[in-house]
Design a protein around this motif. Structure first.
Motif, PDB file in Angstrom:
ATOM      1  N   ALA A 245       7.255 -20.324   0.937  1.00 13.97           N
ATOM      2  CA  ALA A 245       6.114 -21.138   0.514  1.00 13.97           C
ATOM      3  C   ALA A 245       4.981 -20.203   0.093  1.00 13.97           C
ATOM      4  O   ALA A 245       4.041 -19.946   0.859  1.00 13.97           O
ATOM      5  N   TRP A 246       5.078 -19.699  -1.118  1.00 14.89           N
ATOM      6  CA  TRP A 246       4.121 -18.678  -1.575  1.00 14.89           C
ATOM      7  C   TRP A 246       2.668 -19.156  -1.562  1.00 14.89           C
ATOM      8  O   TRP A 246       1.794 -18.428  -1.056  1.00 14.89           O
ATOM      9  N   PRO A 247       2.325 -20.301  -2.124  1.00 11.22           N
ATOM     10  CA  PRO A 247       0.910 -20.702  -2.109  1.00 11.22           C
ATOM     11  C   PRO A 247       0.352 -20.827  -0.702  1.00 11.22           C
ATOM     12  O   PRO A 247      -0.769 -20.369  -0.417  1.00 11.22           O
ATOM     13  N   GLU A 248       1.118 -21.443   0.208  1.00 10.94           N
ATOM     14  CA  GLU A 248       0.656 -21.585   1.587  1.00 10.94           C
ATOM     15  C   GLU A 248       0.548 -20.228   2.278  1.00 10.94           C
ATOM     16  O   GLU A 248      -0.391 -19.961   3.031  1.00 10.94           O
ATOM     17  N   MET A 249       1.534 -19.353   2.033  1.00  6.37           N
ATOM     18  CA  MET A 249       1.476 -18.022   2.626  1.00  6.37           C
ATOM     19  C   MET A 249       0.262 -17.242   2.123  1.00  6.37           C
ATOM     20  O   MET A 249      -0.435 -16.579   2.909  1.00  6.37           O
ATOM     21  N   MET A 250      -0.004 -17.316   0.824  1.00  8.29           N
ATOM     22  CA  MET A 250      -1.157 -16.617   0.268  1.00  8.29           C
ATOM     23  C   MET A 250      -2.468 -17.213   0.757  1.00  8.29           C
ATOM     24  O   MET A 250      -3.453 -16.488   0.968  1.00  8.29           O
ATOM     25  N   ALA A 251      -2.503 -18.536   0.951  1.00  7.67           N
ATOM     26  CA  ALA A 251      -3.708 -19.154   1.495  1.00  7.67           C
ATOM     27  C   ALA A 251      -3.959 -18.677   2.927  1.00  7.67           C
ATOM     28  O   ALA A 251      -5.100 -18.355   3.301  1.00  7.67           O
ATOM     29  N   ALA A 252      -2.900 -18.613   3.741  1.00  9.71           N
ATOM     30  CA  ALA A 252      -3.049 -18.107   5.107  1.00  9.71           C
ATOM     31  C   ALA A 252      -3.435 -16.631   5.109  1.00  9.71           C
ATOM     32  O   ALA A 252      -4.249 -16.189   5.935  1.00  9.71           O
ATOM     33  N   ALA A 253      -2.878 -15.852   4.180  1.00  7.79           N
ATOM     34  CA  ALA A 253      -3.238 -14.437   4.080  1.00  7.79           C
ATOM     35  C   ALA A 253      -4.701 -14.268   3.686  1.00  7.79           C
ATOM     36  O   ALA A 253      -5.390 -13.356   4.177  1.00  7.79           O
ATOM     37  N   ALA A 254      -5.195 -15.149   2.807  1.00  7.68           N
ATOM     38  CA  ALA A 254      -6.614 -15.084   2.431  1.00  7.68           C
ATOM     39  C   ALA A 254      -7.503 -15.389   3.622  1.00  7.68           C
ATOM     40  O   ALA A 254      -8.517 -14.714   3.849  1.00  7.68           O
ATOM     41  N   ILE A 255      -7.132 -16.396   4.409  1.00 13.47           N
ATOM     42  CA  ILE A 255      -7.888 -16.708   5.627  1.00 13.47           C
ATOM     43  C   ILE A 255      -7.833 -15.529   6.589  1.00 13.47           C
ATOM     44  O   ILE A 255      -8.830 -15.176   7.238  1.00 13.47           O
ATOM     45  N   PHE A 256      -6.679 -14.890   6.674  1.00 11.66           N
ATOM     46  CA  PHE A 256      -6.487 -13.751   7.574  1.00 11.66           C
ATOM     47  C   PHE A 256      -7.365 -12.563   7.182  1.00 11.66           C
ATOM     48  O   PHE A 256      -7.827 -11.802   8.048  1.00 11.66           O
ATOM     49  N   SER A 257      -7.619 -12.397   5.886  1.00 10.57           N
ATOM     50  CA  SER A 257      -8.374 -11.235   5.412  1.00 10.57           C
ATOM     51  C   SER A 257      -9.891 -11.434   5.464  1.00 10.57           C
ATOM     52  O   SER A 257     -10.629 -10.456   5.401  1.00 10.57           O
ATOM     53  N   ILE A 258     -10.357 -12.679   5.586  1.00 12.03           N
ATOM     54  CA  ILE A 258     -11.795 -12.950   5.541  1.00 12.03           C
ATOM     55  C   ILE A 258     -12.558 -12.226   6.652  1.00 12.03           C
ATOM     56  O   ILE A 258     -13.566 -11.559   6.386  1.00 12.03           O
ATOM     57  N   PRO A 259     -12.163 -12.313   7.941  1.00 12.20           N
ATOM     58  CA  PRO A 259     -12.933 -11.637   8.994  1.00 12.20           C
ATOM     59  C   PRO A 259     -13.012 -10.127   8.810  1.00 12.20           C
ATOM     60  O   PRO A 259     -14.066  -9.525   9.050  1.00 12.20           O
ATOM     61  N   ALA A 260     -11.911  -9.502   8.377  1.00 13.42           N
ATOM     62  CA  ALA A 260     -11.934  -8.053   8.180  1.00 13.42           C
ATOM     63  C   ALA A 260     -12.909  -7.672   7.075  1.00 13.42           C
ATOM     64  O   ALA A 260     -13.649  -6.676   7.199  1.00 13.42           O
ATOM     65  N   VAL A 261     -12.942  -8.477   5.996  1.00 13.26           N
ATOM     66  CA  VAL A 261     -13.874  -8.195   4.901  1.00 13.26           C
ATOM     67  C   VAL A 261     -15.316  -8.361   5.369  1.00 13.26           C
ATOM     68  O   VAL A 261     -16.185  -7.516   5.095  1.00 13.26           O
ATOM     69  N   ILE A 262     -15.598  -9.451   6.078  1.00 13.76           N
ATOM     70  CA  ILE A 262     -16.958  -9.692   6.569  1.00 13.76           C
ATOM     71  C   ILE A 262     -17.372  -8.608   7.560  1.00 13.76           C
ATOM     72  O   ILE A 262     -18.483  -8.071   7.501  1.00 13.76           O
ATOM     73  N   PHE A 263     -16.471  -8.263   8.462  1.00  8.04           N
ATOM     74  CA  PHE A 263     -16.766  -7.246   9.469  1.00  8.04           C
ATOM     75  C   PHE A 263     -17.071  -5.904   8.814  1.00  8.04           C
ATOM     76  O   PHE A 263     -18.033  -5.222   9.176  1.00  8.04           O
ATOM     77  N   PHE A 264     -16.257  -5.541   7.833  1.00 11.11           N
ATOM     78  CA  PHE A 264     -16.471  -4.273   7.143  1.00 11.11           C
ATOM     79  C   PHE A 264     -17.778  -4.295   6.356  1.00 11.11           C
ATOM     80  O   PHE A 264     -18.501  -3.294   6.305  1.00 11.11           O
TER      81      PHE A 264
END
Length: 282
Positions: A245-264
């Motif tokens: 499920a590529w779109p769902e996987m990419m959506a979850a990956a985007a959510i996963f990357s948000i805190p690291a981006v904000i923290f950095f």
């Protein structure tokens, strides 16, 4: 002379253009996976059969599907607990251990420092079996505590050596002056040294946080219950035996990357100074 100056100016201009083009290429290569992740997350399952550089009929259906049908926020919370706990423990332990290694130079501390450096050379696969046995004997397998301990054990050696370099960059005269003014050794360390180690602490916190946040190996090996999974492990559930499920996987990956981006983004100003502060002594 005029011809020579024009030629030199032309070479500098050509060098500047070449450097700019090369920089743009490097940035494009680095940013493209993120762009592709966002574009894929904005496309529905049926619309993803033909990949496109631009989202076709973009929507947030994949994001809502992930949030409604998968325990993404629970995995997200588990990741946050593990990463923040690892960063907090590593920062406290590395400050104290780094200070001891930098200020008390004896054969024992030198041997201890070399031993710590040697453990950093060991791959995670070599640490897994003894860590699993220890966690099993302590009845901590399949708990977030075991994951915090494993990530701390893997991140702490380098954190200690980083902090040792930062402590060595501070002149000991500052602590001696504080002790002359009435501070104890611990008081001088707490009131004088620790505030000056802020750039080094930022580096250690960022390093240990990102290492724990992105961990998959320990999380997959030590956690069995799906409700205790971290988000990096949860992403694997979007792949089944026959489909992904590529779109769902990419959506979850985007959510996963948000805190690291904000923290950095919040600590980057301190991080740039911290990366160079420990490189010069005195």
């Amino acid at each position: 002379m005029t011809t020579m100056r024009k030629a030199a100016h032309g070479r500098r201009r050509l060098l500047g253009i070449s450097t700019g083009v090369l920089t743009l290429l490097v940035v494009a290569v680095a940013v493209f996976p993120v762009y592709w992740m966002i574009v894929s997350a904005l496309q529905g399952g049926s619309r993803f059969t033909t990949p496109s550089l631009l989202p076709v009929d973009p929507s947030l259906d994949a994001v809502w599907t992930v949030l409604e049908k998968r325990p993404v926020m629970q995995w997200f919370g588990n990741s946050a607990i593990v990463a923040l706990s690892t960063a907090a423990i590593c920062s406290v332990l590395s400050v104290n251990a780094g200070y001891i290694l930098a200020r008390y130079r004896t054969r024992t501390t030198n041997f201890f420092g070399l031993s710590i450096l040697f453990t950093q050379m060991l791959p995670a696969t070599l640490l897994l079996v003894p860590l699993f046995v220890i966690m099993r004997d302590l009845a901590m397998v399949d708990s977030l505590g075991s994951l915090i301990v494993a990530n701390t054990a893997f991140a702490l050696p380098l954190s200690i050596w980083l902090m040792r370099g930062f402590v060595e960059s501070l002149p000991p005269d500052l602590e001696e002056q504080a002790m002359v003014d009435g501070c104890s050794r611990f008081g001088a360390f707490l009131r004088v040294t620790v505030p000056l180690l802020k750039p080094g602490l930022v580096v250690v916190v960022v390093f240990s946080f990102l290492l724990a946040w992105n961990d998959f190996f320990f999380a997959r090996s030590l956690i069995f219950s799906s409700q205790k999974w971290v988000l990096s492990v949860g992403l694997t559930t979007f792949r089944t035996e026959y489909t992904i499920a590529w779109p769902e996987m990419m959506a979850a990956a985007a959510i996963f990357s948000i805190p690291a981006v904000i923290f950095f983004a919040l600590v980057q100003r301190h991080l740039v100074g911290g990366l160079t502060a420990g490189s010069v002594k005195g």
